[in-house]
Design a protein around this motif. Structure first.
Motif, PDB file in Angstrom:
ATOM      1  N   THR A  29     -11.244   0.147 -23.667  1.00 38.95           N
ATOM      2  CA  THR A  29     -11.232   1.075 -22.541  1.00 38.95           C
ATOM      3  C   THR A  29      -9.930   0.940 -21.756  1.00 38.95           C
ATOM      4  O   THR A  29      -9.145   0.008 -21.950  1.00 38.95           O
ATOM      5  CB  THR A  29     -12.410   0.804 -21.597  1.00 38.95           C
ATOM      6  OG1 THR A  29     -12.212  -0.469 -20.955  1.00 38.95           O
ATOM      7  CG2 THR A  29     -13.733   0.809 -22.359  1.00 38.95           C
ATOM      8  N   VAL A  30      -9.723   1.875 -20.821  1.00 35.16           N
ATOM      9  CA  VAL A  30      -8.536   1.791 -19.980  1.00 35.16           C
ATOM     10  C   VAL A  30      -8.570   0.527 -19.133  1.00 35.16           C
ATOM     11  O   VAL A  30      -7.540  -0.098 -18.861  1.00 35.16           O
ATOM     12  CB  VAL A  30      -8.405   3.066 -19.108  1.00 35.16           C
ATOM     13  CG1 VAL A  30      -9.541   3.177 -18.109  1.00 35.16           C
ATOM     14  CG2 VAL A  30      -7.063   3.103 -18.393  1.00 35.16           C
ATOM     15  N   VAL A  31      -9.758   0.102 -18.720  1.00 37.51           N
ATOM     16  CA  VAL A  31      -9.890  -1.163 -18.002  1.00 37.51           C
ATOM     17  C   VAL A  31      -9.470  -2.329 -18.908  1.00 37.51           C
ATOM     18  O   VAL A  31      -8.763  -3.249 -18.482  1.00 37.51           O
ATOM     19  CB  VAL A  31     -11.338  -1.360 -17.504  1.00 37.51           C
ATOM     20  CG1 VAL A  31     -11.524  -2.742 -16.885  1.00 37.51           C
ATOM     21  CG2 VAL A  31     -11.704  -0.276 -16.491  1.00 37.51           C
ATOM     22  N   PRO A  76     -16.966  -8.102 -17.018  1.00 38.56           N
ATOM     23  CA  PRO A  76     -15.521  -7.879 -16.870  1.00 38.56           C
ATOM     24  C   PRO A  76     -14.827  -9.235 -16.745  1.00 38.56           C
ATOM     25  O   PRO A  76     -15.427 -10.208 -16.282  1.00 38.56           O
ATOM     26  CB  PRO A  76     -15.414  -7.082 -15.569  1.00 38.56           C
ATOM     27  CG  PRO A  76     -16.786  -6.548 -15.318  1.00 38.56           C
ATOM     28  CD  PRO A  76     -17.732  -7.543 -15.905  1.00 38.56           C
ATOM     29  N   TYR A  77     -13.552  -9.287 -17.133  1.00 39.15           N
ATOM     30  CA  TYR A  77     -12.859 -10.572 -17.030  1.00 39.15           C
ATOM     31  C   TYR A  77     -12.852 -11.074 -15.588  1.00 39.15           C
ATOM     32  O   TYR A  77     -12.639 -10.321 -14.640  1.00 39.15           O
ATOM     33  CB  TYR A  77     -11.410 -10.488 -17.519  1.00 39.15           C
ATOM     34  CG  TYR A  77     -10.737 -11.833 -17.350  1.00 39.15           C
ATOM     35  CD1 TYR A  77     -10.965 -12.838 -18.287  1.00 39.15           C
ATOM     36  CD2 TYR A  77      -9.998 -12.125 -16.208  1.00 39.15           C
ATOM     37  CE1 TYR A  77     -10.430 -14.110 -18.094  1.00 39.15           C
ATOM     38  CE2 TYR A  77      -9.458 -13.380 -16.014  1.00 39.15           C
ATOM     39  CZ  TYR A  77      -9.684 -14.377 -16.963  1.00 39.15           C
ATOM     40  OH  TYR A  77      -9.172 -15.636 -16.761  1.00 39.15           O
ATOM     41  N   HIS A  78     -13.068 -12.371 -15.431  1.00 39.79           N
ATOM     42  CA  HIS A  78     -12.939 -13.029 -14.146  1.00 39.79           C
ATOM     43  C   HIS A  78     -12.585 -14.484 -14.410  1.00 39.79           C
ATOM     44  O   HIS A  78     -12.995 -15.075 -15.418  1.00 39.79           O
ATOM     45  CB  HIS A  78     -14.233 -12.946 -13.330  1.00 39.79           C
ATOM     46  CG  HIS A  78     -15.434 -13.490 -14.055  1.00 39.79           C
ATOM     47  ND1 HIS A  78     -16.076 -12.806 -15.051  1.00 39.79           N
ATOM     48  CD2 HIS A  78     -16.096 -14.669 -13.924  1.00 39.79           C
ATOM     49  CE1 HIS A  78     -17.084 -13.522 -15.523  1.00 39.79           C
ATOM     50  NE2 HIS A  78     -17.118 -14.667 -14.849  1.00 39.79           N
ATOM     51  N   ALA A 137     -17.303  -1.455 -17.720  1.00 41.34           N
ATOM     52  CA  ALA A 137     -16.232  -1.720 -18.683  1.00 41.34           C
ATOM     53  C   ALA A 137     -15.300  -0.532 -18.834  1.00 41.34           C
ATOM     54  O   ALA A 137     -14.111  -0.687 -19.113  1.00 41.34           O
ATOM     55  CB  ALA A 137     -16.834  -2.094 -20.041  1.00 41.34           C
ATOM     56  N   ALA A 138     -15.833   0.680 -18.662  1.00 41.77           N
ATOM     57  CA  ALA A 138     -15.036   1.892 -18.850  1.00 41.77           C
ATOM     58  C   ALA A 138     -14.457   2.435 -17.551  1.00 41.77           C
ATOM     59  O   ALA A 138     -13.336   2.954 -17.539  1.00 41.77           O
ATOM     60  CB  ALA A 138     -15.887   2.969 -19.527  1.00 41.77           C
ATOM     61  N   HIS A 139     -15.221   2.326 -16.452  1.00 42.56           N
ATOM     62  CA  HIS A 139     -14.836   3.003 -15.211  1.00 42.56           C
ATOM     63  C   HIS A 139     -14.772   2.090 -13.998  1.00 42.56           C
ATOM     64  O   HIS A 139     -14.431   2.544 -12.910  1.00 42.56           O
ATOM     65  CB  HIS A 139     -15.829   4.136 -14.916  1.00 42.56           C
ATOM     66  CG  HIS A 139     -16.010   5.089 -16.054  1.00 42.56           C
ATOM     67  ND1 HIS A 139     -14.975   5.835 -16.572  1.00 42.56           N
ATOM     68  CD2 HIS A 139     -17.103   5.408 -16.799  1.00 42.56           C
ATOM     69  CE1 HIS A 139     -15.420   6.592 -17.576  1.00 42.56           C
ATOM     70  NE2 HIS A 139     -16.709   6.338 -17.739  1.00 42.56           N
ATOM     71  N   ASN A 140     -15.130   0.849 -14.169  1.00 44.60           N
ATOM     72  CA  ASN A 140     -15.150  -0.126 -13.078  1.00 44.60           C
ATOM     73  C   ASN A 140     -16.205   0.182 -12.020  1.00 44.60           C
ATOM     74  O   ASN A 140     -16.145  -0.332 -10.900  1.00 44.60           O
ATOM     75  CB  ASN A 140     -13.770  -0.229 -12.405  1.00 44.60           C
ATOM     76  CG  ASN A 140     -13.528  -1.608 -11.832  1.00 44.60           C
ATOM     77  OD1 ASN A 140     -13.951  -2.609 -12.399  1.00 44.60           O
ATOM     78  ND2 ASN A 140     -12.834  -1.667 -10.712  1.00 44.60           N
TER      79      ASN A 140
END
Length: 433
Positions: free
Chosen positions: A123-125, A42-44, A249-252
């Motif tokens: 994804t929504v994320v 995930p982006y950081h 990626a999809a649901h955190n």
């Protein structure tokens, strides 16, 4: 066509989704591990390098900016096959799972595991990442604007450019032209240059990743098979490993992340680093990485020197992880002295995609000028919010302090790229069958 969908999303993000999509690491993954899934991270923000200033001197101002942004978090590509095979194996073994005495980190399997991942789609994320980055960018460069946004034609990238656009332009987004590289009248574009290189192949990358998997996956297969009470295959374990970052990626969140030890997740990270290193990171023989990355470097120099006389103050462009890694390869900014080994993890390495090209990675090039601190136009690279030192062109202590260098020295340091042209001998030797 994007406006209704975007407005619906924004309305939702301000209400029920706000709590769901907070980007805190899930309980099953430590904060350190959360950002260590290579290109599936995930982006950081990258950590700032000690000794390198985070901000420019107060007498300096940014005059021109080029943004190269990776798309946001997406669903699986080729990995989806393994995730679906895992789901089938678990379904077929449900009776054994219910009878087994499972450790706490595997008890979620008592309720079954289903995958609702949408292959390749944003994804929504990922939507939230890009919208937020658009807002951040507007705050970072409030005086710069443009009327054109350029992207790869792949749908998740196009979608990413639109979500960023709504964050950056706000109500003025309808005045902006969104264009894909397929609409450009050029023989090779700087966002997806591999499309103009018929010899470009990911075969070496997948072979290297496969060699490493053959060493680190079987012990995991043995351990989890013993805990579950039935025999899993190595491909099942691959599915479980891939499900961890793709569920994130999809649901955190993902129950699978807690099923693995830290060193096993490090092995997964290294698998993807090997894949991408062979595809875009090398600089020997006729490896395509630096050749393809030279297209972007030449475009950067063309714009920052206004060689065509029509340079804009701001460029917003959207592509892939490979788009960013090829640029770093051409600039020799992430090259290790020797090739990454396939039989063990090289812990200390420059090529680390978790930090260089996570989902929603952002490569920002600034041209800036100063009243006293520097003489002449300067150039700086911000990669995922932190200065990425331009070590190949730094000449002074001040260059090292701010991680920058003069545009003149940047050009001198990149003669390799400047001497590469589409269709010339070097290009054809690398790209033409």
């Amino acid at each position: 066509m994007y406006l209704p969908a975007v407005l619906n999303f924004l309305q939702a993000s301000l209400s029920s989704l706000t709590g769901i999509l907070e980007f805190d690491p899930p309980a099953s993954v430590s904060p350190h591990d959360f950002g260590r899934f290579a290109t599936l991270s995930p982006y950081h923000d990258r950590a700032h390098i000690p000794g390198v200033a985070a901000e420019l001197p107060s007498d300096c101002s940014v005059d021109q900016v080029m943004l190269l942004h990776r798309h946001g978090s997406r669903g699986p590509e080729w990995e989806d096959k393994h995730i679906q095979e895992l789901v089938e194996t678990l379904d077929n073994s449900s009776r054994a799972i219910h009878k087994a005495h499972l450790p706490p980190n595997l008890r979620f399997l008592k309720d079954g595991y289903k995958s609702d991942l949408v292959p390749q789609g944003l994804t929504v994320v990922g939507r939230r990442q890009l919208f937020d980055h658009g807002v951040d960018f507007a705050l970072q460069y409030p005086s710069l604007s443009t009327g054109v946004v350029l992207s790869s034609p792949v749908q998740r990238v196009v979608d990413s450019s639109h979500y960023f656009g709504h964050g950056f332009f706000g109500g003025d987004v309808d005045k902006v032209e969104f264009v894909t590289v397929d609409e450009l009248d050029v023989p090779v574009n700087w966002i997806t240059p591999w499309k103009s290189c018929s010899k470009y192949s990911e075969a070496k990358g997948h072979a290297a990743a496969s060699a490493w998997r053959s060493k680190y996956v079987p012990p995991i297969t043995q351990r989890l098979s013993s805990q579950l009470g039935f025999q899993l295959s190595d491909d099942d374990i691959r599915g479980a490993l891939y499900a961890c970052p793709y569920d994130l990626a999809a649901h955190n969140e993902s129950p699978w992340c807690a099923a693995f030890h830290n060193h096993e997740l490090r092995s997964l990270e290294y698998e993807y680093d090997l894949l991408m290193d062979r595809n875009s990171g090398r600089m020997s023989g006729n490896d395509p990485g630096p050749i393809l990355g030279s297209v972007y470097v030449n475009k950067l120099i063309e714009r920052f020197t206004n060689a065509t006389g029509d340079a804009k103050e701001l460029y917003l462009e959207f592509g892939h992880d490979t788009s960013i890694l090829l640029v770093l390869s051409a600039l020799v900014l992430n090259k290790d002295r020797t090739q990454l080994p396939e039989d063990h993890i090289r812990t200390h390495r420059k090529f680390r995609t978790s930090e260089q090209s996570p989902f929603a990675a952002r490569m920002i090039w600034e041209k800036f000028s100063c009243k006293k601190s520097f003489h002449g136009p300067q150039i700086r690279l911000l990669l995922n919010s932190a200065t990425y030192p331009l070590a190949t062109c730094q000449k002074s202590f001040k260059d090292k302090e701010f991680g920058s260098c003069s545009v003149k020295e940047f050009i001198s340091a990149n003669e390799f790229s400047l001497n590469i042209h589409y269709g010339d001998e070097t290009w054809n030797a690398t790209c033409v069958d």
